[in-house]
Design an enzyme around this catalytic site. Structure first.
Site, PDB file in Angstrom:
ATOM      1  N   SER A  11     -73.582  55.387 -63.553  1.00 38.31           N
ATOM      2  CA  SER A  11     -73.444  57.246 -64.060  1.00 38.31           C
ATOM      3  C   SER A  11     -71.954  56.762 -63.308  1.00 38.31           C
ATOM      4  O   SER A  11     -72.054  56.190 -61.644  1.00 38.31           O
ATOM      5  CB  SER A  11     -74.301  57.954 -63.567  1.00 38.31           C
ATOM      6  N   GLU A  13     -68.896  59.179 -60.718  1.00 33.87           N
ATOM      7  CA  GLU A  13     -67.858  60.826 -60.312  1.00 33.87           C
ATOM      8  C   GLU A  13     -67.338  60.663 -59.997  1.00 33.87           C
ATOM      9  O   GLU A  13     -66.396  59.662 -59.620  1.00 33.87           O
ATOM     10  CB  GLU A  13     -69.182  60.819 -58.463  1.00 33.87           C
ATOM     11  N   THR A  44     -67.368  67.073 -58.759  1.00 35.85           N
ATOM     12  CA  THR A  44     -67.659  67.785 -57.545  1.00 35.85           C
ATOM     13  C   THR A  44     -67.349  69.407 -57.468  1.00 35.85           C
ATOM     14  O   THR A  44     -66.308  69.450 -58.280  1.00 35.85           O
ATOM     15  CB  THR A  44     -67.161  66.611 -56.151  1.00 35.85           C
ATOM     16  N   GLY A 103     -74.494  72.428 -50.198  1.00 35.72           N
ATOM     17  CA  GLY A 103     -73.453  72.332 -49.969  1.00 35.72           C
ATOM     18  C   GLY A 103     -73.205  72.576 -48.529  1.00 35.72           C
ATOM     19  O   GLY A 103     -73.868  73.187 -48.333  1.00 35.72           O
ATOM     20  N   ASP A 104     -71.772  72.150 -48.383  1.00 36.74           N
ATOM     21  CA  ASP A 104     -71.420  72.685 -46.629  1.00 36.74           C
ATOM     22  C   ASP A 104     -70.723  74.533 -47.071  1.00 36.74           C
ATOM     23  O   ASP A 104     -69.330  74.274 -47.845  1.00 36.74           O
ATOM     24  CB  ASP A 104     -70.728  71.309 -46.642  1.00 36.74           C
ATOM     25  N   TYR A 140     -80.800  61.336 -49.187  1.00 31.46           N
ATOM     26  CA  TYR A 140     -80.277  60.860 -47.672  1.00 31.46           C
ATOM     27  C   TYR A 140     -81.188  60.289 -47.518  1.00 31.46           C
ATOM     28  O   TYR A 140     -82.273  59.816 -46.426  1.00 31.46           O
ATOM     29  CB  TYR A 140     -79.820  61.380 -46.880  1.00 31.46           C
ATOM     30  N   PHE A 211     -65.258  58.873 -44.093  1.00 36.88           N
ATOM     31  CA  PHE A 211     -66.607  60.066 -44.972  1.00 36.88           C
ATOM     32  C   PHE A 211     -67.930  59.565 -44.361  1.00 36.88           C
ATOM     33  O   PHE A 211     -68.424  60.595 -44.720  1.00 36.88           O
ATOM     34  CB  PHE A 211     -66.129  59.088 -46.632  1.00 36.88           C
ATOM     35  N   HIS A 261     -75.318  54.815 -59.102  1.00 39.66           N
ATOM     36  CA  HIS A 261     -74.350  56.031 -59.375  1.00 39.66           C
ATOM     37  C   HIS A 261     -73.485  55.450 -58.655  1.00 39.66           C
ATOM     38  O   HIS A 261     -73.285  55.781 -57.678  1.00 39.66           O
ATOM     39  CB  HIS A 261     -74.773  57.420 -59.024  1.00 39.66           C
TER      40      HIS A 261
END
Length: 280
Positions: A11, A13, A44, A103-104, A140, A211, A261
């Site tokens: 997949s 993104e 995203t 989310g942030d 994570y 990043f 991914h």
């Protein structure tokens, strides 16, 4: 002669572009990557609606090639009514997959919303839509940067899966052992669903370092030092990155990873080169 079709469960993104040139770039990447028959694309999403309209536009554009596309949906900064409206729109638009995230909280927003954690979002989606959506959540392998401990983070991950998620996609990493250790710990807590490793191609050291510092992904010292040594030699960086990521992906697949991914950054070529290097 065209490249062979990949039998891998893969997949890709994308992120929503904010210019016409960016949209054209995204469409070119979409078409090139669609030729590898991915299981889905994902797009995203910004919390609190900061990029919501661009995400919806990007999802519609990406889906036009016939590949299922999963919008990211984050709960922080959103109310249930907003999320309910989005879920209704996704269903009406024929969306079948979602990536559910905490989310942030964007700067300047005063509250976290009615749902604080991703497991609560997954529960809410299931309550509202039943089994309509395949739901992916985040994992994570090197621990979420805000987690108090690795074990607590794995427990939180298991809670998300038990809330009704179908699969997990990991944050990117460069050490295969971190992924395998995380999977072992998750399995010990009863998680049986696929945990798909997230892969970040290496094309630009400055961006990668930025990043990685932001999301807590560890760049091994030997990789940092080699990338630093190349300086502004973009061709050398790309060649080294292709070798490193190809080796990582092969080791993951050989060790039993259920698929890959790719975080494409709206570029096709780096990912395609890695896929062409893999033994499947």
């Amino acid at each position: 002669m065209s490249a062979p079709q990949s039998p891998l469960d893969i997949s890709f993104e994308f992120f929503p572009p904010n210019t016409d040139a960016g949209r054209d770039k995204l469409m070119r990447a979409r078409d090139a990557l669609a030729s590898r028959e991915p299981r889905f694309f994902s797009v995203t999403y910004g919390a609190g609606g900061s990029t919501q309209h661009r995400t919806l536009d990007a999802v519609k554009a990406v889906r036009e090639c016939g590949i299922d596309t999963a919008p990211h949906l984050s709960c922080v900064g959103s109310e249930k009514a907003q999320l309910r409206d989005l879920l209704t729109r996704f269903r009406e638009d024929g969306v079948k997959r979602l990536v559910a995230l905490r989310g942030d909280l964007p700067s300047g927003m005063g509250g976290v919303g009615e749902l604080r954690y991703a497991n609560e979002l997954v529960e809410f989606i299931r309550e509202e839509t039943g089994e309509h959506f395949e739901i992916a959540v985040a994992a994570y392998p090197e621990s979420h940067p805000q987690a108090p401990s690795f074990e607590r983070d794995v427990e939180n991950f298991a809670r998300k899966m038990q809330a009704g998620a179908d699969l997990a996609i990991t944050q990117y990493f460069f050490t295969a052992e971190a992924y395998f250790h995380f999977v072992d710990r998750a399995r010990a807590l009863g998680v049986e669903a696929p945990i798909v490793p997230g892969i970040m191609p290496i094309t630009n050291y400055t961006k990668l370092a930025r990043f990685s510092d932001a999301c807590g992904a560890e760049i091994p010292r030997w990789i940092r030092k080699q990338l630093e040594a190349y300086g502004d030699d973009s061709e050398a960086i790309a060649a080294f990155g292709e070798d490193v990521i190809s080796g990582l992906c092969q080791r993951l697949l050989d060790g039993g990873a259920p698929g890959l991914h790719f975080y494409t950054l709206n570029q096709a070529e780096p990912t395609l080169k890695v896929l062409d290097n893999l033994r499947t």
